[in-house]
Design an enzyme around this catalytic site. Structure first.
Site, PDB file in Angstrom:
ATOM      1  N   VAL A 120     -11.259  38.966 -13.744  1.00  0.00           N
ATOM      2  CA  VAL A 120     -11.365  40.413 -13.903  1.00  0.00           C
ATOM      3  C   VAL A 120     -10.606  40.801 -15.167  1.00  0.00           C
ATOM      4  O   VAL A 120      -9.435  40.449 -15.339  1.00  0.00           O
ATOM      5  CB  VAL A 120     -10.778  41.154 -12.685  1.00  0.00           C
ATOM      6  N   GLU A 121     -11.283  41.507 -16.051  1.00  0.00           N
ATOM      7  CA  GLU A 121     -10.675  42.035 -17.265  1.00  0.00           C
ATOM      8  C   GLU A 121     -10.579  43.550 -17.101  1.00  0.00           C
ATOM      9  O   GLU A 121     -11.572  44.193 -16.784  1.00  0.00           O
ATOM     10  CB  GLU A 121     -11.551  41.686 -18.473  1.00  0.00           C
ATOM     11  N   VAL A 122      -9.394  44.110 -17.283  1.00  0.00           N
ATOM     12  CA  VAL A 122      -9.213  45.561 -17.270  1.00  0.00           C
ATOM     13  C   VAL A 122      -8.750  45.941 -18.672  1.00  0.00           C
ATOM     14  O   VAL A 122      -7.835  45.337 -19.217  1.00  0.00           O
ATOM     15  CB  VAL A 122      -8.208  46.009 -16.191  1.00  0.00           C
TER      16      VAL A 122
END
Length: 128
Positions: A120-122
């Site tokens: 997951v990239e935020v």
């Protein structure tokens, strides 16, 4: 044909309950039930449909596997605050903050994993 946007993505997960707990607690998403009991995570104008492994649904990827996802989410929350929140939730940041390229411009991103190992990239959009 002109594609406007993504409506939803699908994650194949080992535990729908564990995935819902993580995404609600860590990312503030809302669990919803639709179409005869199927589960999804809602945020903004999008959702992530959750398929348990093995999936009972006829429409599925050719080789669905828990942990095969890799996606980027945009937030207005400053990335330093995102890092502090992740730490408070016991989520290890694997990479970042680091400069990346997004669909509409430069990003400042952090990467971490959900309970299935999905990446997951935020990110924050970086003003130019």
């Amino acid at each position: 044909m002109i594609i406007d946007r993504i409506d939803h993505i699908v994650l194949t997960v080992a535990s729908v309950a564990a995935t819902i707990d993580f995404y609600e607690r860590v990312l503030g998403m809302t669990a919803i039930t639709f179409a005869g009991g199927r589960r999804a995570l809602s945020f903004g104008n999008q959702k992530i449909n959750l398929h348990p492994w093995p999936s009972p649904y006829p429409e599925l990827a050719k080789s669905p596997t828990p942990g095969a996802g890799d996606f980027c989410l945009i937030t207005q929350t400053p990335i330093d605050d995102v890092v502090l929140h992740l730490q408070a939730c016991g989520v290890a940041v694997e990479v970042g903050p680091v400069a990346k390229s997004g669909a509409t411009g430069p990003l400042l991103s952090v990467y971490f994993r959900d309970p299935d190992g999905n990446l997951v990239e935020v990110s924050n959009l970086v003003e130019q």
